[in-house]
Design a protein around this motif. Structure first.
Motif, PDB file in Angstrom:
ATOM      1  N   PHE A 411      10.748  48.542  37.539  1.00 61.39           N
ATOM      2  CA  PHE A 411      10.589  47.124  37.877  1.00 61.39           C
ATOM      3  C   PHE A 411      11.843  46.410  37.422  1.00 61.39           C
ATOM      4  N   ASP A 412      12.525  45.771  38.365  1.00 66.30           N
ATOM      5  CA  ASP A 412      13.777  45.120  38.005  1.00 66.30           C
ATOM      6  C   ASP A 412      14.177  44.110  39.062  1.00 66.30           C
ATOM      7  N   GLY A 413      15.122  43.270  38.663  1.00 67.75           N
ATOM      8  CA  GLY A 413      15.763  42.360  39.593  1.00 67.75           C
ATOM      9  C   GLY A 413      17.192  42.802  39.823  1.00 67.75           C
ATOM     10  N   VAL A 414      17.913  41.990  40.609  1.00 66.32           N
ATOM     11  CA  VAL A 414      19.310  42.291  40.884  1.00 66.32           C
ATOM     12  C   VAL A 414      20.041  40.959  41.014  1.00 66.32           C
ATOM     13  N   GLY A 415      21.206  40.847  40.371  1.00 64.78           N
ATOM     14  CA  GLY A 415      21.927  39.578  40.389  1.00 64.78           C
ATOM     15  C   GLY A 415      21.110  38.491  39.710  1.00 64.78           C
ATOM     16  N   PRO A 416      20.956  37.333  40.351  1.00 62.35           N
ATOM     17  CA  PRO A 416      20.231  36.222  39.713  1.00 62.35           C
ATOM     18  C   PRO A 416      18.744  36.489  39.480  1.00 62.35           C
ATOM     19  N   SER A 417      18.186  37.556  40.069  1.00 61.21           N
ATOM     20  CA  SER A 417      16.773  37.864  39.816  1.00 61.21           C
ATOM     21  C   SER A 417      16.586  38.843  38.662  1.00 61.21           C
ATOM     22  N   GLY A 418      17.684  39.239  38.008  1.00 64.92           N
ATOM     23  CA  GLY A 418      17.526  40.031  36.791  1.00 64.92           C
ATOM     24  C   GLY A 418      18.526  41.156  36.656  1.00 64.92           C
ATOM     25  N   MET A 419      18.398  41.857  35.535  1.00 63.53           N
ATOM     26  CA  MET A 419      19.226  43.039  35.272  1.00 63.53           C
ATOM     27  C   MET A 419      18.459  43.984  34.376  1.00 63.53           C
ATOM     28  N   GLY A 420      18.669  45.280  34.597  1.00 65.73           N
ATOM     29  CA  GLY A 420      17.946  46.276  33.807  1.00 65.73           C
ATOM     30  C   GLY A 420      16.529  46.440  34.330  1.00 65.73           C
ATOM     31  N   SER A 421      15.893  47.545  33.976  1.00 63.74           N
ATOM     32  CA  SER A 421      14.556  47.821  34.495  1.00 63.74           C
ATOM     33  C   SER A 421      13.649  48.348  33.389  1.00 63.74           C
ATOM     34  N   TYR A 422      12.350  48.218  33.633  1.00 57.70           N
ATOM     35  CA  TYR A 422      11.378  48.874  32.755  1.00 57.70           C
ATOM     36  C   TYR A 422      10.191  49.303  33.593  1.00 57.70           C
ATOM     37  N   HIS A 423       9.120  49.745  32.928  1.00 55.23           N
ATOM     38  CA  HIS A 423       7.933  50.405  33.491  1.00 55.23           C
ATOM     39  C   HIS A 423       8.140  51.922  33.452  1.00 55.23           C
ATOM     40  N   GLY A 424       7.102  52.623  32.986  1.00 55.25           N
ATOM     41  CA  GLY A 424       7.082  54.075  33.034  1.00 55.25           C
ATOM     42  C   GLY A 424       8.301  54.720  32.401  1.00 55.25           C
ATOM     43  N   LEU A 425       8.773  55.782  33.047  1.00 58.22           N
ATOM     44  CA  LEU A 425       9.940  56.512  32.562  1.00 58.22           C
ATOM     45  C   LEU A 425      11.150  55.596  32.423  1.00 58.22           C
ATOM     46  N   ASP A 426      11.318  54.663  33.369  1.00 58.73           N
ATOM     47  CA  ASP A 426      12.473  53.775  33.326  1.00 58.73           C
ATOM     48  C   ASP A 426      12.424  52.864  32.103  1.00 58.73           C
ATOM     49  N   GLY A 427      11.221  52.431  31.714  1.00 61.87           N
ATOM     50  CA  GLY A 427      11.085  51.639  30.503  1.00 61.87           C
ATOM     51  C   GLY A 427      11.378  52.455  29.257  1.00 61.87           C
ATOM     52  N   PHE A 428      10.861  53.681  29.227  1.00 68.16           N
ATOM     53  CA  PHE A 428      11.151  54.569  28.093  1.00 68.16           C
ATOM     54  C   PHE A 428      12.661  54.725  27.919  1.00 68.16           C
ATOM     55  N   ARG A 429      13.365  54.909  29.015  1.00 65.88           N
ATOM     56  CA  ARG A 429      14.816  55.116  28.921  1.00 65.88           C
ATOM     57  C   ARG A 429      15.555  53.821  28.603  1.00 65.88           C
ATOM     58  N   THR A 430      15.066  52.693  29.103  1.00 59.34           N
ATOM     59  CA  THR A 430      15.687  51.412  28.763  1.00 59.34           C
ATOM     60  C   THR A 430      15.658  51.163  27.264  1.00 59.34           C
ATOM     61  N   PHE A 431      14.540  51.500  26.631  1.00 59.10           N
ATOM     62  CA  PHE A 431      14.370  51.221  25.205  1.00 59.10           C
ATOM     63  C   PHE A 431      14.772  52.400  24.316  1.00 59.10           C
ATOM     64  N   SER A 432      15.397  53.409  24.913  1.00 59.39           N
ATOM     65  CA  SER A 432      15.909  54.561  24.164  1.00 59.39           C
ATOM     66  C   SER A 432      17.430  54.593  24.264  1.00 59.39           C
ATOM     67  N   HIS A 433      18.052  55.227  23.275  1.00 61.82           N
ATOM     68  CA  HIS A 433      19.474  55.547  23.394  1.00 61.82           C
ATOM     69  C   HIS A 433      19.582  56.996  23.860  1.00 61.82           C
ATOM     70  N   ALA A 434      20.245  57.182  25.006  1.00 62.96           N
ATOM     71  CA  ALA A 434      20.458  58.537  25.518  1.00 62.96           C
ATOM     72  C   ALA A 434      21.671  59.115  24.798  1.00 62.96           C
ATOM     73  N   LYS A 435      21.405  59.932  23.784  1.00 64.40           N
ATOM     74  CA  LYS A 435      22.486  60.438  22.934  1.00 64.40           C
ATOM     75  C   LYS A 435      22.989  61.788  23.458  1.00 64.40           C
ATOM     76  N   ALA A 436      24.276  61.831  23.797  1.00 66.89           N
ATOM     77  CA  ALA A 436      24.897  63.068  24.274  1.00 66.89           C
ATOM     78  C   ALA A 436      25.177  63.991  23.090  1.00 66.89           C
ATOM     79  N   VAL A 437      24.783  65.254  23.235  1.00 64.83           N
ATOM     80  CA  VAL A 437      25.044  66.254  22.189  1.00 64.83           C
ATOM     81  C   VAL A 437      25.728  67.467  22.841  1.00 64.83           C
ATOM     82  N   TYR A 438      26.859  67.874  22.265  1.00 63.84           N
ATOM     83  CA  TYR A 438      27.592  69.030  22.784  1.00 63.84           C
ATOM     84  C   TYR A 438      27.765  70.034  21.649  1.00 63.84           C
TER      85      TYR A 438
END
Length: 469
Positions: A411-438
Motif C-alpha cells: 500500500f503506497d502512494g507516488v509523488g504527492p500521494s506518498g512515498m514508501g509502502s507498507y502492508h504484509g511483506l512490504d511493511g515488514f521490509r519497510t520497518f526492517s534494515h536489510a543488512k548485507a552480509v558477505y
C-alpha cells in the motif's frame, strides 16, 4: 516524549536480537488490546464523529486492525528468514557466500489520522512489531475520545518501552516528528506530509508517507453500469467519504453520463433510504470539515455546476446539527471549482464527461499522481492502456478501494500521494534494515583477482573481465 524514546531505544538495544517468539507475543497482545475493547472503541469512534456506524467501525477499525496482525503472525517466520544472494563468478566456486538479514531498525514513530483512528494505528504496528521494533504513536487531536482510550488501556498489554501513545495538537505533532526515530510513518493530508518530511530531515529519519489526492474512477468500454453505480456508491459513502482512497471524481463517456448518475442515485437511495437517523450512515467528523464541504458545493454551484442531492426521504438537513451530509453528485464541473482542485474527503462526487479513453487518461495525468485509480470495463486493450499510461499508488479494477485490503499487496502512494509502502511483506521490509552480509572465501581472493600489488597480468585480466572484454 524524548524520555519515552530514550527508554524504548535503550530497551531495544539491550534486547537485541529480538526473537521471533517475542515479536509474535507483541502481535498477539496488539490484537487482544483491540479485540478485548471492541465495543468501547466503537463507542469512542461514534462519540468522536458525532455518529459513526457501529457495523462500519467493526469492519474497518476492529476487524481491519486484527486482520493485518493475524496475517503477520501467520507469515512472520517466512518473512524473517535470511535471504541467500548469489556472488559473482568465480567467488561462489571458491567458497564465498552472500546473504541478506532483516534486522529491526529500533524505534518507529507512527503519526495516525482521524478518519480511521484505530485501523491506521494498528495496521502499521503489524509491520512494526513483526520486524522487531518498538513504537511510539501520536494520535489525532480530532478523535480525542479514541486517543484517550488507547492511552488508558495500552499499559495493560504493553510495557512503555514497547509501545507508547501520545496525544495533543499540531505543536505536539511537530515536536513528535522532530524526534530522532529510526523510522517514521505518517498517514494524512499531503500538505501536512510536507511538514513531516521537513521535520524529519534534520535527523535523516527515513519516512513513509501515506497521503491522499484525487483518486479517479474511469468508466470504460463494456462496463456494467449497474455494477459501477453500486460499487462507486458503496465506496463514496463509506465513512461518509472520509477515506484517503475514496473515489474523488468520476470520468464517464459522454453518452453514459445520465445513466451512471441515475444509477448512483438509485444505489445510494437503496443503501441509505434515510440518513439523519440511519445508524448505518456516518457523520462528517467536525464542524470545520462540514462547513468546508458545504462551501465547496456552493462554490461549484456559483460557477455553473449542476448539483444533485441524493435525499430519498426528503429530510430537512438545515434543522439539525448532526453533521450528516447526503451524497452530492455534481455535474458540469470545471477546473476553477475548488472541488476539482482539492481532495474532497466527504460525500461529494464530481462527474466529468470524456470522449475517447485517451482523453480520460489525459485528465488523470494532468493532475497530481493519485493514491488510487479505479477502472471499470471489459475491453482488455483499453484496460491495459489505462494501466500503462497512468501512474498511481495502486489500482482496483471493477471496484474501488479494495486493493488496500489485500495484505500481500504493497500500500503506497507516488509523488504527492506518498512515498514508501507498507502492508504484509512490504511493511515488514519497510520497518526492517536489510543488512548485507558477505563471507569471504578461505583462499587469497585478492591475489587471485589481481587486487594485491604488485599489479600484473592477473590485474589486467580482472579489469578486462569487469569491462566485459
Amino acid at each position: 516524549m524524548k524520555d519515552i524514546l530514550s527508554a524504548q531505544r535503550d530497551s531495544f538495544m539491550a534486547a537485541l536480537p529480538e526473537p521471533i517468539s517475542v515479536r509474535k507475543d507483541r502481535l498477539k497482545r496488539a490484537a487482544a488490546m483491540i479485540r478485548d475493547h471492541a465495543d468501547r472503541f466503537c463507542d469512542a469512534l461514534s462519540e468522536d464523529f458525532g455518529h459513526r456506524s457501529r457495523e462500519q467501525s467493526m469492519i474497518t477499525d476492529i476487524g481491519g486492525s486484527i486482520s493485518p496482525i493475524n496475517h503477520a503472525l501467520k507469515n512472520l517466520e517466512k518473512w524473517a528468514r535470511p535471504e541467500k544472494r548469489p556472488v559473482q563468478f568465480p567467488l561462489g566456486l571458491l567458497g564465498a557466500k552472500a546473504w541478506v538479514e532483516y534486522q529491526p531498525k529500533g524505534v518507529v514513530g507512527v503519526i495516525a489520522p482521524w478518519n480511521f483512528p484505530v485501523n491506521l494505528v494498528m495496521s502499521p504496528l503489524a509491520g512494526v512489531f513483526a520486524a522487531g521494533n518498538r513504537a511510539m504513536v501520536k494520535t489525532s487531536e480530532y478523535t480525542p475520545v479514541t486517543a484517550a482510550l488507547f492511552e488508558e488501556i495500552v499499559g495493560r498489554y504493553f510495557d512503555p518501552t514497547e509501545l507508547a501513545f501520545v496525544s495533543g495538537g499540531p505543536d505536539v505533532g511537530q515536536a513528535f516528528a522532530e524526534l530522532p526515530f529510526d523510522h517514521l510513518i505518517f498517514t494524512g493530508a499531503t500538505g501536512i506530509g510536507r511538514h513531516i518530511l521537513h521535520a524529519a530531515a534534520d535527523n535523516l529519519t527515513p519516512v513513509t508517507l501515506e497521503l491522499g489526492g484525487k483518486s479517479p474512477v474511469i468508466v470504460g468500454k463494456g462496463a456494467d453500469l449497474k455494477q459501477v453505480s453500486e460499487r462507486v456508491a458503496v465506496g463514496k459513502m463509506l465513512n461518509a467519504g472520509q477515506i484517503c482512497l475514496a473515489p474523488d471524481y468520476l470520468l464517464v463517456p459522454s453518452a453514459q453520463e445520465s445513466a451512471v448518475v441515475d444509477g448512483i442515485r438509485t444505489a445510494a437511495s437503496a443503501m441509505y433510504p434515510t440518513l439523519l437517523s440511519n445508524p448505518d450512515y456516518t457523520s462528517v467528523v467536525n464542524d470545520r470539515h462540514y462547513e468546508r464541504l458545504n462551501q465547496w458545493v456552493e462554490d461549484a454551484r456559483a460557477k455553473g455546476a449542476t448539483v444533485d442531492v441524493v435525499n430519498p426521504a426528503g429530510e430537512d438537513f438545515g434543522s439539525t446539527n448532526s453533521r450528516k451530509m447526503p451524497l452530492h453528485i455534481v455535474r458540469d464541473v470545471t477546473d476553477d471549482m475548488t472541488l476539482m482542485q482539492e481532495e474532497i474527503f466527504g460525500p461529494i462526487l464530481p462527474v466529468r464527461r470524456y470522449d475517447g479513453i485517451d482523453a480520460a487518461i489525459g485528465e488523470v495525468n494532468r493532475r497530481d499522481r493519485p493514491l488510487g485509480l479505479y477502472y471499470f470495463g471489459k475491453d482488455e486493450a483499453e484496460r491495459r492502456r489505462v494501466l500503462d499510461r497512468t501512474i498511481s499508488g495502486g489500482v482496483t479494477i471493477d471496484d474501488v478501494i479494495f486493493h488496500v485490503s489485500m495484505e500481500d499487496l504493497p500500500f503506497d502512494g507516488v509523488g504527492p500521494s506518498g512515498m514508501g509502502s507498507y502492508h504484509g511483506l512490504d511493511g515488514f521490509r519497510t520497518f526492517s534494515h536489510a543488512k548485507a552480509v558477505y563471507q569471504q572465501s578461505k583462499l587469497d581472493v585478492a591475489k587471485i583477482a589481481g587486487l594485491k600489488p604488485p599489479y600484473g597480468d592477473a590485474t589486467r585480466k580482472a579489469v578486462a573481465r569487469q569491462m566485459g572484454g
